[in-house]
Design a protein around this motif. Structure first.
Motif, PDB file in Angstrom:
ATOM      1  N   MET A  47       1.290  -1.147   0.288  1.00 22.05           N
ATOM      2  CA  MET A  47       0.015  -0.360  -0.209  1.00 22.05           C
ATOM      3  C   MET A  47       0.737   1.357   0.016  1.00 22.05           C
ATOM      4  O   MET A  47       2.212   1.447   0.897  1.00 22.05           O
ATOM      5  CB  MET A  47      -1.064  -0.188   1.270  1.00 22.05           C
ATOM      6  N   THR A  48       0.673   2.186  -0.814  1.00 17.72           N
ATOM      7  CA  THR A  48       1.374   3.621  -0.887  1.00 17.72           C
ATOM      8  C   THR A  48       1.427   4.215   0.151  1.00 17.72           C
ATOM      9  O   THR A  48       0.534   4.398   0.574  1.00 17.72           O
ATOM     10  CB  THR A  48       0.988   4.078  -2.085  1.00 17.72           C
ATOM     11  N   SER A  49       2.112   4.540   0.414  1.00  9.93           N
ATOM     12  CA  SER A  49       2.377   5.858   1.863  1.00  9.93           C
ATOM     13  C   SER A  49       1.200   6.849   1.435  1.00  9.93           C
ATOM     14  O   SER A  49       1.300   7.630   1.036  1.00  9.93           O
ATOM     15  CB  SER A  49       3.618   5.968   1.882  1.00  9.93           C
ATOM     16  N   ALA A  50       1.001   7.198   2.597  1.00 17.04           N
ATOM     17  CA  ALA A  50       0.034   8.343   3.147  1.00 17.04           C
ATOM     18  C   ALA A  50       0.920   9.723   3.985  1.00 17.04           C
ATOM     19  O   ALA A  50       2.320   9.191   4.896  1.00 17.04           O
ATOM     20  CB  ALA A  50      -0.790   8.551   3.820  1.00 17.04           C
ATOM     21  N   PRO A  51       0.899  10.970   3.987  1.00 17.39           N
ATOM     22  CA  PRO A  51       1.423  11.512   4.547  1.00 17.39           C
ATOM     23  C   PRO A  51       1.345  11.363   6.158  1.00 17.39           C
ATOM     24  O   PRO A  51       0.593  10.449   6.961  1.00 17.39           O
ATOM     25  CB  PRO A  51       0.833  13.148   4.568  1.00 17.39           C
ATOM     26  N   ASP A  52       2.133  12.222   6.543  1.00 23.07           N
ATOM     27  CA  ASP A  52       2.314  11.890   8.459  1.00 23.07           C
ATOM     28  C   ASP A  52       1.471  11.889   9.237  1.00 23.07           C
ATOM     29  O   ASP A  52       1.654  12.392  10.287  1.00 23.07           O
ATOM     30  CB  ASP A  52       3.880  12.103   9.067  1.00 23.07           C
ATOM     31  N   HIS A  53       0.327  12.788   8.819  1.00 25.27           N
ATOM     32  CA  HIS A  53      -1.144  13.222   9.067  1.00 25.27           C
ATOM     33  C   HIS A  53      -1.661  12.369   9.809  1.00 25.27           C
ATOM     34  O   HIS A  53      -2.880  12.790  10.535  1.00 25.27           O
ATOM     35  CB  HIS A  53      -1.652  15.115   9.257  1.00 25.27           C
ATOM     36  N   ILE A  54      -1.391  10.567   9.218  1.00 29.32           N
ATOM     37  CA  ILE A  54      -2.533   9.780   8.428  1.00 29.32           C
ATOM     38  C   ILE A  54      -1.476   8.814  10.010  1.00 29.32           C
ATOM     39  O   ILE A  54      -0.881   8.497   9.872  1.00 29.32           O
ATOM     40  CB  ILE A  54      -2.348   9.171   7.676  1.00 29.32           C
ATOM     41  N   HIS A 106     -13.794  17.286   2.939  1.00 32.21           N
ATOM     42  CA  HIS A 106     -14.956  16.195   3.170  1.00 32.21           C
ATOM     43  C   HIS A 106     -15.047  15.705   4.761  1.00 32.21           C
ATOM     44  O   HIS A 106     -13.441  16.315   5.266  1.00 32.21           O
ATOM     45  CB  HIS A 106     -15.007  15.201   2.156  1.00 32.21           C
ATOM     46  N   GLY A 107     -15.172  15.057   5.133  1.00 30.03           N
ATOM     47  CA  GLY A 107     -15.440  14.432   6.412  1.00 30.03           C
ATOM     48  C   GLY A 107     -14.876  13.670   6.350  1.00 30.03           C
ATOM     49  O   GLY A 107     -14.117  12.504   7.470  1.00 30.03           O
ATOM     50  N   ALA A 108     -14.842  12.269   5.493  1.00 27.51           N
ATOM     51  CA  ALA A 108     -14.240  11.157   4.737  1.00 27.51           C
ATOM     52  C   ALA A 108     -14.146  11.317   4.064  1.00 27.51           C
ATOM     53  O   ALA A 108     -15.148  11.583   2.738  1.00 27.51           O
ATOM     54  CB  ALA A 108     -15.298  10.193   5.992  1.00 27.51           C
ATOM     55  N   ALA A 109     -13.211   9.808   3.185  1.00 25.70           N
ATOM     56  CA  ALA A 109     -13.369   9.254   2.375  1.00 25.70           C
ATOM     57  C   ALA A 109     -13.346   8.183   2.328  1.00 25.70           C
ATOM     58  O   ALA A 109     -12.863   7.270   3.230  1.00 25.70           O
ATOM     59  CB  ALA A 109     -11.953  10.050   1.170  1.00 25.70           C
ATOM     60  N   LEU A 110     -14.403   7.782   1.237  1.00 23.49           N
ATOM     61  CA  LEU A 110     -15.107   6.344   2.095  1.00 23.49           C
ATOM     62  C   LEU A 110     -14.545   5.449  -0.023  1.00 23.49           C
ATOM     63  O   LEU A 110     -14.883   5.969  -0.563  1.00 23.49           O
ATOM     64  CB  LEU A 110     -16.313   6.383   2.528  1.00 23.49           C
ATOM     65  N   ALA A 111     -13.800   3.890   0.222  1.00 22.83           N
ATOM     66  CA  ALA A 111     -13.670   3.255  -0.918  1.00 22.83           C
ATOM     67  C   ALA A 111     -15.420   2.731  -0.959  1.00 22.83           C
ATOM     68  O   ALA A 111     -16.234   2.383  -0.411  1.00 22.83           O
ATOM     69  CB  ALA A 111     -12.469   1.631  -0.436  1.00 22.83           C
ATOM     70  N   ALA A 134      -5.103   4.235   0.311  1.00 18.31           N
ATOM     71  CA  ALA A 134      -4.815   5.192   1.381  1.00 18.31           C
ATOM     72  C   ALA A 134      -4.094   6.659  -0.061  1.00 18.31           C
ATOM     73  O   ALA A 134      -4.861   7.771   0.655  1.00 18.31           O
ATOM     74  CB  ALA A 134      -3.350   5.228   1.763  1.00 18.31           C
ATOM     75  N   GLY A 135      -3.707   6.386  -0.526  1.00 18.63           N
ATOM     76  CA  GLY A 135      -2.937   7.459  -1.987  1.00 18.63           C
ATOM     77  C   GLY A 135      -4.057   8.472  -2.088  1.00 18.63           C
ATOM     78  O   GLY A 135      -4.521   9.133  -1.948  1.00 18.63           O
ATOM     79  N   ARG A 136      -4.953   7.240  -2.588  1.00 22.54           N
ATOM     80  CA  ARG A 136      -5.994   7.404  -3.182  1.00 22.54           C
ATOM     81  C   ARG A 136      -7.621   8.488  -2.613  1.00 22.54           C
ATOM     82  O   ARG A 136      -8.105   9.093  -2.786  1.00 22.54           O
ATOM     83  CB  ARG A 136      -6.951   7.210  -3.812  1.00 22.54           C
ATOM     84  N   LEU A 137      -7.735   7.957  -1.634  1.00 23.97           N
ATOM     85  CA  LEU A 137      -8.877   8.489  -0.646  1.00 23.97           C
ATOM     86  C   LEU A 137      -8.018   9.701   0.645  1.00 23.97           C
ATOM     87  O   LEU A 137      -8.795  10.186   0.498  1.00 23.97           O
ATOM     88  CB  LEU A 137      -8.913   7.317   0.934  1.00 23.97           C
ATOM     89  N   THR A 138      -6.671   9.710   0.563  1.00 23.26           N
ATOM     90  CA  THR A 138      -6.257  10.746   0.809  1.00 23.26           C
ATOM     91  C   THR A 138      -6.729  12.432   0.101  1.00 23.26           C
ATOM     92  O   THR A 138      -6.848  13.184   0.221  1.00 23.26           O
ATOM     93  CB  THR A 138      -4.426  11.299   1.113  1.00 23.26           C
ATOM     94  N   ALA A 139      -6.144  12.383  -1.535  1.00 26.63           N
ATOM     95  CA  ALA A 139      -6.753  12.940  -2.548  1.00 26.63           C
ATOM     96  C   ALA A 139      -7.563  13.362  -2.651  1.00 26.63           C
ATOM     97  O   ALA A 139      -7.964  14.588  -3.002  1.00 26.63           O
ATOM     98  CB  ALA A 139      -5.840  11.941  -4.105  1.00 26.63           C
TER      99      ALA A 139
END
Length: 197
Positions: free
Chosen positions: A1-8, A121-126, A111-116
């Protein structure tokens, strides 16, 4: 899984009873690893701040190096989400990615696509094949107060809470294999084994 920023932060949801598989679902083995170990390996590729939400520590017995956090006393995955939001907020993270322990085929770009997509929004859902998968979601930690208010109404639906805070759905193709296939029975575990092979 690709990394996400360190705020997660990432929290693996492992508090379900797993009745259809005979209990103990997080510790069922798939391709030589427990379902929980597989989910933790994915989580650790995303963040240095990882935990497992459980109802009972026995659900993660023998899993090395996993920080366990107790589900909030609400039935279903809402209790796991509440624990995840508290954990991430206390760690100073602005968002938490929830991963269920029973979806072994989660896509590497989750993680990358949800972060983008999360911005505004309050949430990003798959989602896949026209179905929303709120257990695979990126949730803003500043929505914790809204979750408490939602739970106080007696509602327990992750979809309902997500609708209340405003979410965006991020879609993946469900063919040839749905990456959000989830293991509920022994037959599902056999199918997952065949897919991974």
């Amino acid at each position: 899984m690709t990394s996400a920023p360190d705020h997660i932060a990432v929290v693996v949801l492992a508090g379900g009873e797993g009745r259809r598989i005979g209990g103990g679902k997080p510790l069922r083995r798939l391709a030589g690893q427990t379902l929980l170990d597989r989910a933790l390996a994915q989580a650790r590729t995303v963040s240095d701040m990882v935990a497992v939400a459980v109802r009972d520590p026995a659900q993660a017995a023998g899993v090395d190096g996993a920080r366990l956090i107790p589900d909030a006393p609400w039935e279903g995955p809402l209790g796991g989400l509440a624990a995840a939001l508290v954990f991430a907020r206390q760690a100073g993270r602005t968002a938490v990615l929830t991963l269920p322990c029973d979806m072994p085929l989660v896509p590497p770009d989750l993680a990358g696509r949800l972060t983008a997509a999360l911005d505004g929004h309050g949430a990003a859902l798959a989602s896949s094949g026209g179905r929303l998968h709120p257990v695979c979601g990126l949730w803003r930690t500043d929505r914790l107060g809204a979750l408490s208010a939602y739970a106080a109404t007696g509602q327990r639906s992750l979809k309902g809470f997500a609708a209340g805070i405003g979410f965006v759905a991020v879609d993946w193709p469900a063919e040839p294999v749905d990456p959000f296939f989830n293991v509920n029975t022994a037959a599902d575990l056999g199918r997952a084994e065949a897919l991974l092979a």
